[in-house]
Design an enzyme around this catalytic site. Structure first.
Site, short mmCIF file in Angstrom:
data_model
loop_
_atom_site.label_atom_id
_atom_site.label_comp_id
_atom_site.label_asym_id
_atom_site.label_seq_id
_atom_site.Cartn_x
_atom_site.Cartn_y
_atom_site.Cartn_z
N TYR A 1 27.17 50.50 65.51
CA TYR A 1 26.63 50.90 64.19
C TYR A 1 25.23 51.52 64.30
O TYR A 1 25.05 52.71 64.01
CB TYR A 1 26.64 49.66 63.29
CG TYR A 1 26.00 49.83 61.93
CD1 TYR A 1 26.22 50.98 61.16
CD2 TYR A 1 25.22 48.81 61.39
CE1 TYR A 1 25.65 51.10 59.90
CE2 TYR A 1 24.66 48.92 60.13
CZ TYR A 1 24.87 50.08 59.38
OH TYR A 1 24.30 50.19 58.15
N ASN B 1 31.11 48.93 76.19
CA ASN B 1 32.42 48.42 76.62
C ASN B 1 33.45 48.51 75.50
O ASN B 1 34.58 48.05 75.66
CB ASN B 1 32.30 46.97 77.14
CG ASN B 1 31.88 46.00 76.06
OD1 ASN B 1 31.72 46.38 74.90
ND2 ASN B 1 31.69 44.74 76.43
N LEU B 2 33.07 49.10 74.37
CA LEU B 2 33.96 49.29 73.21
C LEU B 2 34.53 47.97 72.69
O LEU B 2 35.60 47.94 72.10
CB LEU B 2 35.10 50.28 73.55
CG LEU B 2 34.66 51.68 73.98
CD1 LEU B 2 35.89 52.55 74.30
CD2 LEU B 2 33.83 52.38 72.90
N SER B 3 33.79 46.87 72.89
CA SER B 3 34.29 45.58 72.41
C SER B 3 34.20 45.49 70.88
O SER B 3 34.90 44.70 70.27
CB SER B 3 33.50 44.43 73.05
OG SER B 3 32.16 44.46 72.62
N LYS C 1 18.10 36.52 71.00
CA LYS C 1 17.07 37.52 70.69
C LYS C 1 15.69 37.01 71.12
O LYS C 1 14.90 37.75 71.70
CB LYS C 1 17.08 37.87 69.20
CG LYS C 1 18.33 38.62 68.74
CD LYS C 1 18.46 39.98 69.42
CE LYS C 1 19.74 40.71 69.06
NZ LYS C 1 20.03 41.87 69.92
N SER D 1 15.38 41.17 66.26
CA SER D 1 15.81 40.88 64.89
C SER D 1 14.78 40.04 64.16
O SER D 1 14.09 39.22 64.77
CB SER D 1 17.14 40.12 64.97
OG SER D 1 17.44 39.55 63.72
N TYR E 1 22.94 33.06 68.62
CA TYR E 1 22.66 34.50 68.51
C TYR E 1 21.15 34.73 68.39
O TYR E 1 20.56 35.52 69.13
CB TYR E 1 23.38 35.10 67.29
CG TYR E 1 22.75 36.37 66.79
CD1 TYR E 1 22.91 37.57 67.48
CD2 TYR E 1 21.94 36.38 65.65
CE1 TYR E 1 22.27 38.72 67.04
CE2 TYR E 1 21.32 37.52 65.20
CZ TYR E 1 21.49 38.70 65.90
OH TYR E 1 20.85 39.82 65.47
#
Ligand code: UD1
Length: 339
Positions: free
Chosen positions: A11, A32-34, A154, A125, A150
């Site tokens: 994105y 990796n197109l995950s 970061k 983030s 998550y």
């Protein structure tokens, strides 16, 4: 100059690639197109007229990553987006998050050091601030214990980069994003959530298009003017442009410190209800929503102090909330046409 964009089909990555190309940079994407699709490369080319170079592999593979960097040691700077980003999933699968987000960063930094590549822009983030005691959140606002694995990846990533820069010739800009929403004005690229979205904006547009029966508003009893939680939503194109400026600052040796941190937000907080109202106004669609209990782990309110980024980067977000919600809607409609 050749710029490596990891996660460049994602994105924020895809919007950044378009902005880099517009400034004449050559881009090589590793993904990796995950959580993205190969068609994004053609869609980028539809906007910019140029298909970026692309290699599909997993940056958690140290040998593969080392081979890549050796082959592409003419890269001038790295923008590292590739990471898992779902807060809830990270609570369920912490090792998957730590393995993916941290090992890939380590392999990238190693590849950079081994090949004399010095400059990296890192996707951080606002999650590192948790619920700040004072608002707006400044870059020197104390960071709080992460509320999710998550968020912890970061925080740890920021530390890994900072520690590495001490003994290696690594210069970094850590960009702390607030809540990116919206899509490119062409509606050719945008956010493509896999499965049911967690985030507010894609949930709103998917509800409006009929993919979801209704939006659940997580709580309207917060200590905010209308009772719903407040975030600093920023247009993804504004965010993308800041990355180009960060690359220019690093490669032009304009940084004041070896590792610099910038907030990327608009400086304005909007509530969930204000986002819904903006969406209804710009789309003309009445949104079906229900008020539900608070979502566990959500903070009440956060927005950015953008003074440092404005002054030092000479960057300022330009797009309004209405432009964010209308571009997100245009994107959802273009996806529906393709379906
Ligand atoms: C979270 C993370 C952020 C991460 C982002 C994208 C934290 C503190 N923040 O942001 O770091 O980058 O996810 O993965 O961990 N909402 C609803 N209904 C919905 C969806 C959302 O009411 O269906 C509300 C939420 O309660 C919140 C706001 O909308 O108040 C924004 O939520 P969301 O888009 O999920 O982003 P964050 O939780 O702020």
């Amino acid at each position: 100059m050749k710029i490596l964009v990891t996660g460049g089909t994602g994105y924020i990555g895809s919007h950044t690639v378009v902005e880099l190309q517009a400034k004449g940079y050559e881009v090589i994407i590793v993904d990796n197109l995950s959580n993205s699709t190969i068609e994004v490369l053609d869609n980028i080319a539809k906007i910019s007229g140029k298909k970026p170079l692309f290699e599909k592999f997993d940056l958690i593979d140290p040998e593969r990553t080392a081979v890549f960097f050796k082959l592409h040691n003419d890269i001038s700077a790295v923008i590292h987006f590739a990471a898992f980003k779902a807060v809830g999933e990270s609570v369920e699968l912490p090792l998957m998050y730590y393995r993916n987000n941290l090992l890939s960063l380590i392999n990238i930094l190693q590849g950079m050091i081994d090949n004399g590549i010095r400059d990296i822009v890192f996707s951080s983030s606002c999650t590192v601030y948790g619920q700040p005691e004072t608002l707006p959140a400044r870059e020197d606002t104390p960071i709080q214990k992460a509320a999710s694995p998550y968020g912890n990846t970061k925080q740890i990533s920021e530390e890994i980069i900072t520690d590495t820069s001490i003994n290696a010739d690594i210069h970094a800009i850590l960009l702390r994003y607030f809540n990116p929403i919206g899509a490119h004005e062409s509606a050719v690229i945008g956010e493509l959530p896999l499965g049911v979205p967690n985030c507010l904006m894609p949930y709103i547009t998917q509800t409006a298009i009929g993919k979801r029966p209704f939006l659940r508003v997580w709580g309207n009893d917060y200590d905010t003017p209308d009772g719903t939680a407040i975030r600093d939503y920023i247009h993804v194109v504004d965010l993308a442009k800041a990355h180009v400026i960060a690359v220019e600052r690093l490669t032009g040796d304009k940084g004041k410190k070896q590792v610099e941190i910038f907030n990327l937000g608009t400086g304005n907080g909007f509530s969930v209800m204000e986002v819904i109202n903006s969406f209804e106004k710009t789309s003309g669609v009445k949104l079906n929503y229900e008020i539900k209990e608070r979502r566990p782990g959500d903070i009440v309110k956060v927005w950015a102090d953008t003074e440092y980024a404005n002054a030092e980067l000479g960057w300022k977000s330009e797009k309004t909330l209405d432009e964010m919600t209308s571009s997100a809607w245009k994107w959802e409609q273009s996806l529906a046409k393709k379906r």
